[in-house]
Design a protein around this motif. Sequence first.
Motif, PDB file in Angstrom:
ATOM      1  N   MET A  33      46.641  45.732  40.760  1.00  7.74           N
ATOM      2  CA  MET A  33      46.386  45.217  39.400  1.00  7.74           C
ATOM      3  C   MET A  33      44.983  44.617  39.332  1.00  7.74           C
ATOM      4  O   MET A  33      44.625  43.751  40.123  1.00  7.74           O
ATOM      5  N   THR A  34      44.233  45.099  38.383  1.00  5.41           N
ATOM      6  CA  THR A  34      42.889  44.552  38.203  1.00  5.41           C
ATOM      7  C   THR A  34      42.991  43.377  37.250  1.00  5.41           C
ATOM      8  O   THR A  34      42.945  43.525  36.038  1.00  5.41           O
ATOM      9  N   PHE A  55      42.135  40.430  30.991  1.00  3.00           N
ATOM     10  CA  PHE A  55      43.578  40.647  31.180  1.00  3.00           C
ATOM     11  C   PHE A  55      44.349  39.363  30.867  1.00  3.00           C
ATOM     12  O   PHE A  55      45.331  39.366  30.122  1.00  3.00           O
ATOM     13  N   VAL A  94      44.289  38.429  27.138  1.00  3.36           N
ATOM     14  CA  VAL A  94      45.236  39.225  26.348  1.00  3.36           C
ATOM     15  C   VAL A  94      46.668  38.739  26.593  1.00  3.36           C
ATOM     16  O   VAL A  94      47.455  38.584  25.659  1.00  3.36           O
ATOM     17  N   GLN A  95      46.989  38.459  27.839  1.00  2.00           N
ATOM     18  CA  GLN A  95      48.342  37.976  28.124  1.00  2.00           C
ATOM     19  C   GLN A  95      48.597  36.624  27.466  1.00  2.00           C
ATOM     20  O   GLN A  95      49.704  36.346  26.998  1.00  2.00           O
ATOM     21  N   ASN A 131      49.390  37.352  24.002  1.00  2.00           N
ATOM     22  CA  ASN A 131      50.765  37.853  23.923  1.00  2.00           C
ATOM     23  C   ASN A 131      51.763  36.699  23.934  1.00  2.00           C
ATOM     24  O   ASN A 131      52.731  36.678  23.164  1.00  2.00           O
ATOM     25  N   TYR A 150      42.390  43.501  20.633  1.00  2.00           N
ATOM     26  CA  TYR A 150      43.761  43.018  20.448  1.00  2.00           C
ATOM     27  C   TYR A 150      44.288  43.461  19.089  1.00  2.00           C
ATOM     28  O   TYR A 150      43.543  43.480  18.102  1.00  2.00           O
ATOM     29  N   THR A 178      56.408  35.594  28.887  1.00  2.00           N
ATOM     30  CA  THR A 178      55.293  36.524  29.023  1.00  2.00           C
ATOM     31  C   THR A 178      54.763  36.550  30.453  1.00  2.00           C
ATOM     32  O   THR A 178      54.630  37.613  31.060  1.00  2.00           O
ATOM     33  N   ALA A 238      57.160  37.940  32.930  1.00  2.00           N
ATOM     34  CA  ALA A 238      57.163  39.404  32.917  1.00  2.00           C
ATOM     35  C   ALA A 238      55.981  39.951  33.707  1.00  2.00           C
ATOM     36  O   ALA A 238      56.074  41.005  34.328  1.00  2.00           O
ATOM     37  N   VAL A 239      54.854  39.234  33.683  1.00  2.00           N
ATOM     38  CA  VAL A 239      53.655  39.719  34.366  1.00  2.00           C
ATOM     39  C   VAL A 239      53.729  39.435  35.865  1.00  2.00           C
ATOM     40  O   VAL A 239      53.445  40.295  36.689  1.00  2.00           O
ATOM     41  N   LEU A 240      54.118  38.215  36.197  1.00  2.00           N
ATOM     42  CA  LEU A 240      53.988  37.776  37.585  1.00  2.00           C
ATOM     43  C   LEU A 240      55.246  38.020  38.416  1.00  2.00           C
ATOM     44  O   LEU A 240      55.169  38.329  39.588  1.00  2.00           O
ATOM     45  N   PRO A 245      58.502  39.987  37.488  1.00  2.00           N
ATOM     46  CA  PRO A 245      59.377  40.709  36.550  1.00  2.00           C
ATOM     47  C   PRO A 245      60.839  40.645  36.947  1.00  2.00           C
ATOM     48  O   PRO A 245      61.719  40.615  36.092  1.00  2.00           O
ATOM     49  N   GLU A 297      57.277  49.288  36.095  1.00  2.00           N
ATOM     50  CA  GLU A 297      58.023  48.063  35.859  1.00  2.00           C
ATOM     51  C   GLU A 297      59.337  48.420  35.177  1.00  2.00           C
ATOM     52  O   GLU A 297      59.390  49.344  34.371  1.00  2.00           O
ATOM     53  N   PHE A 298      60.379  47.684  35.548  1.00  2.00           N
ATOM     54  CA  PHE A 298      61.641  47.814  34.806  1.00  2.00           C
ATOM     55  C   PHE A 298      61.808  46.557  33.971  1.00  2.00           C
ATOM     56  O   PHE A 298      61.829  45.446  34.509  1.00  2.00           O
ATOM     57  N   ASP A 313      59.298  42.171  23.271  1.00  2.00           N
ATOM     58  CA  ASP A 313      57.843  42.209  23.255  1.00  2.00           C
ATOM     59  C   ASP A 313      57.357  42.934  24.508  1.00  2.00           C
ATOM     60  O   ASP A 313      57.479  42.424  25.614  1.00  2.00           O
ATOM     61  N   PRO A 363      53.131  42.226  27.157  1.00  2.00           N
ATOM     62  CA  PRO A 363      52.744  41.904  28.524  1.00  2.00           C
ATOM     63  C   PRO A 363      52.781  43.121  29.449  1.00  2.00           C
ATOM     64  O   PRO A 363      51.897  43.303  30.278  1.00  2.00           O
ATOM     65  N   TYR A 364      53.794  43.979  29.280  1.00  2.00           N
ATOM     66  CA  TYR A 364      53.937  45.143  30.156  1.00  2.00           C
ATOM     67  C   TYR A 364      52.860  46.187  29.845  1.00  2.00           C
ATOM     68  O   TYR A 364      52.315  46.821  30.743  1.00  2.00           O
ATOM     69  N   THR A 370      49.905  45.636  28.582  1.00  2.00           N
ATOM     70  CA  THR A 370      48.619  45.141  29.078  1.00  2.00           C
ATOM     71  C   THR A 370      48.519  45.375  30.581  1.00  2.00           C
ATOM     72  O   THR A 370      47.480  45.793  31.097  1.00  2.00           O
ATOM     73  N   LYS A 371      49.622  45.108  31.267  1.00  2.00           N
ATOM     74  CA  LYS A 371      49.653  45.279  32.707  1.00  2.00           C
ATOM     75  C   LYS A 371      49.491  46.758  33.084  1.00  2.00           C
ATOM     76  O   LYS A 371      48.738  47.104  34.003  1.00  2.00           O
ATOM     77  N   SER A 421      45.945  47.916  32.726  1.00  2.00           N
ATOM     78  CA  SER A 421      45.024  47.401  33.728  1.00  2.00           C
ATOM     79  C   SER A 421      45.222  48.074  35.081  1.00  2.00           C
ATOM     80  O   SER A 421      44.405  47.931  35.980  1.00  2.00           O
ATOM     81  N   ALA A 422      46.325  48.841  35.232  1.00  2.00           N
ATOM     82  CA  ALA A 422      46.538  49.557  36.482  1.00  2.00           C
ATOM     83  C   ALA A 422      45.714  50.843  36.529  1.00  2.00           C
ATOM     84  O   ALA A 422      45.673  51.518  37.553  1.00  2.00           O
ATOM     85  N   PHE A 456      48.526  48.512  20.431  1.00  2.00           N
ATOM     86  CA  PHE A 456      47.595  48.028  21.450  1.00  2.00           C
ATOM     87  C   PHE A 456      46.451  49.007  21.694  1.00  2.00           C
ATOM     88  O   PHE A 456      45.553  48.728  22.477  1.00  2.00           O
TER      89      PHE A 456
END
Lengths: 330, 290, 389
Positions: B1-2, B7, B10-11, B14, B141, B256, B259-261, B263, C196-197, C205, C208-209, C211-212, C215-216, C240
Amino acid sequence: MFHQTPLKTGAVLLLATAAVVYAFTTGFFGLELLTEVAILAIVAIALDLVAGYGGMVSLCHGALYGVGAYAFASATVLLGWGGGAGMAMAVAGGGAFAWLIGAVSARTHGIFFIMATLAFGQMAYAYFFDSPLFGGSDGMPGIARLDLSGAGLDLNDSRGYALFCTVLALLAYALAATLLRSGFGRTLVGIRANEPRMRALGLPVWRHKAAAFGTSGALAGLAGALAAQHTMYVSPGLLHWTVSGELLIMVILGGLGTLVGAVLGAGVLVFVKHEVARFTDHWHMVVGLVLIATVLSGGRGIFGQIEFLWGRRGARRPEPAATEGSPDHA
Amino acid sequence: MTADASFWIVQTLNALQLSMLLFLLSVGLTVIFGLLHFVNLAHGSLYALGAFVGVSASAFAGSYWAAFAVAPVAVALVGIVLYVALIRRMRNAGPMNQVLVTFGLIFVFLDLFRLGWGDIPLGMAEPDLFSGRTEFLGIVYPTYRLFIIGLGLVVLAALSLLLSRTQLGAIVRAGVDNGDMAACLGINVERVFFVVFCLGCALAGLAGAVAAPVLSVTTDMGTAILIPTLVVVVIGGLGSLRGAIAGSLLIGFVQTFGAVLAPQAAAVAVYALLAVVLILRPAGLFPARG
Amino acid sequence: MKLSRTWLSAAAALMLAVPATAHAKDYKVGLLLPYSGVYAALGKEIDQGFELALQTRLGEMAGSKIEIVREDTEVKPPVGLAKTRKLILQDQVDVMVGIVSSGVLGAIRDFVHQSGTPLIVANAGNDDATGARCSRFITRVSFSNGQVNRPMGDWLYNKGVRKVYTLAPDYAAGHQMIETFSAAFKAAGGTIVGGEFTPFRTTKDFGPYLTKAQSAGPDAIFVFYAGGEAISFVKQYASFGVADSVPLYGSGFLTSPLYVNAEGPAAKGVVTSLHYVPTIESPENAAFVKAFSAAYGHAPSEYAVQGYDAGQALVEAVKSGATDRAALAEALGKVRFTSPRGPVEIDPATNNIVQNIYIYETVQGDGTLTQKILDVAKAVRDPVSGCQK
């Protein structure tokens, strides 16, 4: 305060008789419904114990029920234990989880207690839904029923299993009634009535509440084990908060804090839902309206209303009044 | 993940967007509780009603703004009916009876949505004004999400002013603090309750219409949003505006960034947070009264 | 609706055409579908398709009558099982049809198998149902989760896509669809750069997914979502602006004709794979679309065709002369016929359907969105993974 009045005894005997008569006169699907009623009646009794007598309105009894079902399934399917050990595991699992919830939430009251139980229940739901060990969203199949062939009982027969569950529901009622008449039960009612005073009397209130909630959870766990054997399959849906909501509906419908009402409510809701569903796909609305009407009409519930009228009329035989809503009309 | 700065910006947006949506819903629920001591589980259904009415209104008028205008009014009208028929009688019935009556209402609404709008999920278009994307701070965005954040902040500011600067606000604060005393001082609390309840319903309807272009409109959307909303309200402290803000931000950010860090833990995280708050601060982070 | 018992009498309709057999067997069918709950729309489509098939092919059953007993699963496994017991033990149905949710199928599988009642699965796609937990009594005419997505692996690689990011809801079907696609894509030479699941039906929403995922740095995103989640996902994906840099591919349920118009312009250009789209050009499909639209006022979805083919499979089995449960199950495991979705047959090794998979793009049609078929993977057959009938 709980009293096993003649009216209650009469009603229980009548309901039990109705269940047995029904079991021998109905078809296969009727037996499915009867089994469902008996199992749900046990959870409803468990819920009434804490909600009606302990003032602890819970939105996690569906989860406790589900934990019991999963405990039975894991013990018998994953660990290869026997049915009896599985049942013990379910009782212990439901009881331990409930004790924990009760201990942690004992300081909260009213809506906060409801929300705390909701949170713990949903945590359990989310856990089982995502857990590959327990089959995740697909659930666990291949659960066998208790083998009582030594005692000459075939639980794989629908009628045998329905009667087995009915007997256990009766035992659950007897257990709850005995508990409520004991010193423990009186203390529990005392806490509901005036918690600060009980605390001032030197009573470890949280320990009492946790013990009551744990007992209730053990009963719910037992019902869960019966449900797992009934369907021979468990799925996370059992733990969802809406199941807990429907259990509360049963207790309210039958009469909160009457114990008999819990059984009656389970019967009425299952049969009404089934009858309504034969005519419309929109049974949700009918159940919702019945619930609203019940609460608006004073909130005593069916058996609460019967007890109320009985109390006003003075002593007379209980049978005529108690037949209302018993499952034999379906 | 960059994971560069854009990033995380944006999160954060969100998270803010979700927080504001939760805020629109929870503020009505919490003030209604604080003032009327009423737990309305059907609040989520009112949100869904706002979305359904919004879909029909925008389809009928051909403009998103029809939904924006009609949904809050329609839901407030339904709120009036509920208030007169049910809520008023249930105010002193205790939390359990309230939970049950409004649980019954959820069932009734569920089937009304099915009868009125069918079983197939619906969608609604964004307003032309806010469609597309906006570029700033080196990020791109969705404009409509910025609109949601902005709207949430406007409602927040308006409610703060209303509560702190107007007579109605003073009465509401007095009512939350001690309803009986307020009534003793000759304030018509009943009328204030009514106004506040309608306002809460209108906000729920507005939230439905605002959420509809982002989400899908389904019969179970009300039950799905109910639990997060209740969690927000309870974490924040029932009846408290500050609590609703804090709770919304907390849940929005936990969901949020969860979900990112992490999941795998995201589904449980919110409930765990609620449990922790209830254990440490049983009345929530910002209890409405001491 | 559920009380309704439909009698379809071939004898009455075609007395002249077919000399009525004196002792034609009558069949009782248990139609077990969700008529309430989240999948009610799917249940209705399948029900309509099933009834249309029986009406259309009534005359071929040599005077046999078919009685339909409907029951609602409420999408709850325990309810589904109770209703299954009712249909099999009390109503004594000859054959069962339906099942939308794989959870319900998992719950009833053992009972159906032990009772020896044939079951025609008209939706539930769990790979295991025709894999490790297959049964000679359970025949699936819909699809398997793997079958729908496997062809996309090769196809995407051949289109020059090398790096893919995947997203799906966190439940059994989500995992199976994504895992099958990923395996096929990797076998073709591609790389899965991440995935991601998302929590099932609680994720509203997807920001977040998305955006992630962006970025991959993938060449494309491959997803499975259905129903309300599909609508939310496709719209948020478009908002988006991910579409400009990373195109969206997926399992065809993502842009099902049942709700694609709720997704609106956001769905345009999305390429997915599915076992049926209403725009297939064949006389069978043209006739089916026409008859279905005339009867129910809207174009059929893949769910409608699944119900329709469940009916067709039943008719074929009846035509083969099977009269009891065992013979019906035997016959169902061997049927082959021409479906609106092309030639189909049941694979005797697994009892799963063998069918074409269509790779299609959602495009703007006359006022509404429509499906443009880009490619067809012919006669896709599932591997025999652990099935011992």
